[in-house]
Scaffold this motif. Structure first.
Motif, PDB file in Angstrom:
ATOM      1  N   UNK A  35       0.846  -1.200   0.000  1.00  0.00           N
ATOM      2  CA  UNK A  35       0.000   0.000   0.000  1.00  0.00           C
ATOM      3  C   UNK A  35       0.883   1.252   0.000  1.00  0.00           C
ATOM      4  N   UNK A  36       0.497   2.234  -0.785  1.00  0.00           N
ATOM      5  CA  UNK A  36       1.239   3.494  -0.846  1.00  0.00           C
ATOM      6  C   UNK A  36       0.763   4.395   0.282  1.00  0.00           C
ATOM      7  N   UNK A  37       1.700   4.951   1.024  1.00  0.00           N
ATOM      8  CA  UNK A  37       1.335   5.782   2.162  1.00  0.00           C
ATOM      9  C   UNK A  37       2.150   7.073   2.179  1.00  0.00           C
ATOM     10  N   UNK A  38       1.618   8.036   2.875  1.00  0.00           N
ATOM     11  CA  UNK A  38       2.322   9.272   3.226  1.00  0.00           C
ATOM     12  C   UNK A  38       2.162   9.448   4.720  1.00  0.00           C
ATOM     13  N   UNK A  39       3.211   9.838   5.392  1.00  0.00           N
ATOM     14  CA  UNK A  39       3.122  10.114   6.823  1.00  0.00           C
ATOM     15  C   UNK A  39       3.276  11.612   7.025  1.00  0.00           C
ATOM     16  N   UNK A  40       2.359  12.181   7.791  1.00  0.00           N
ATOM     17  CA  UNK A  40       2.365  13.617   8.044  1.00  0.00           C
ATOM     18  C   UNK A  40       2.254  13.828   9.545  1.00  0.00           C
ATOM     19  N   UNK A  41       3.133  14.648  10.094  1.00  0.00           N
ATOM     20  CA  UNK A  41       3.033  15.056  11.494  1.00  0.00           C
ATOM     21  C   UNK A  41       2.637  16.526  11.473  1.00  0.00           C
ATOM     22  N   UNK A  42       1.469  16.791  12.022  1.00  0.00           N
ATOM     23  CA  UNK A  42       0.942  18.152  11.983  1.00  0.00           C
ATOM     24  C   UNK A  42       1.252  18.881  13.282  1.00  0.00           C
ATOM     25  N   UNK A  43       1.303  20.185  13.177  1.00  0.00           N
ATOM     26  CA  UNK A  43       1.581  21.052  14.321  1.00  0.00           C
ATOM     27  C   UNK A  43       0.324  21.863  14.640  1.00  0.00           C
ATOM     28  N   UNK A  44       0.246  22.432  15.846  1.00  0.00           N
ATOM     29  CA  UNK A  44      -0.926  23.240  16.192  1.00  0.00           C
ATOM     30  C   UNK A  44      -1.198  24.305  15.126  1.00  0.00           C
ATOM     31  N   UNK A  45      -2.455  24.393  14.722  1.00  0.00           N
ATOM     32  CA  UNK A  45      -2.876  25.361  13.717  1.00  0.00           C
ATOM     33  C   UNK A  45      -2.829  24.835  12.296  1.00  0.00           C
ATOM     34  N   UNK A  46      -2.233  23.667  12.084  1.00  0.00           N
ATOM     35  CA  UNK A  46      -2.171  23.089  10.741  1.00  0.00           C
ATOM     36  C   UNK A  46      -3.542  22.600  10.302  1.00  0.00           C
ATOM     37  N   UNK A  47      -3.759  22.593   9.007  1.00  0.00           N
ATOM     38  CA  UNK A  47      -4.981  22.085   8.406  1.00  0.00           C
ATOM     39  C   UNK A  47      -4.572  21.124   7.291  1.00  0.00           C
ATOM     40  N   UNK A  48      -5.288  20.017   7.187  1.00  0.00           N
ATOM     41  CA  UNK A  48      -5.009  19.073   6.104  1.00  0.00           C
ATOM     42  C   UNK A  48      -6.291  18.841   5.310  1.00  0.00           C
ATOM     43  N   UNK A  49      -6.152  18.851   4.001  1.00  0.00           N
ATOM     44  CA  UNK A  49      -7.271  18.552   3.115  1.00  0.00           C
ATOM     45  C   UNK A  49      -7.036  17.179   2.506  1.00  0.00           C
TER      46      UNK A  49
END
Length: 91
Positions: free
Chosen positions: A40-54
């Motif tokens: 499976x193809x994956x992306x790992x994202x670590x978000x910080x306070x105030x970040x938004x992900x679509x």
């Protein structure tokens, strides 16, 4: 939309109460029971306070909260744009 990833996601079938979800525990995948999941193809994202992900409609995702957080989900529409790929996934 990566429909080719669907075959590796081990999706639960139509009619199942959790249809369109993966049978795999993404936090501890059992690759003996679900050997294709390793492809499976994956992306790992670590978000910080105030970040938004679509995430586009119907994209698979798995969330791990490292601390207190708030989530707001809404459907963006446009499912008709990927109808053929969605059908290939089995839903």
């Amino acid at each position: 939309f990566r429909s080719f990833t669907c075959v590796h996601m081990n999706l639960l079938p139509r009619g199942h109460p959790s249809a369109r979800h993966s049978a795999v525990d993404w936090s501890d995948p059992d690759l003996e029971s679900f050997p294709t999941f390793k492809h499976a193809h994956v992306n790992e994202v670590v978000m910080q306070p105030g970040d938004v992900m679509y995430l586009p409609t119907n994209w698979f995702h798995y969330i791990i909260s490292l601390d207190l957080n708030f989530q707001c989900n809404t459907r963006s529409g446009g499912e008709h744009l990927y109808r053929e790929e969605i059908n290939e996934c089995g839903f």
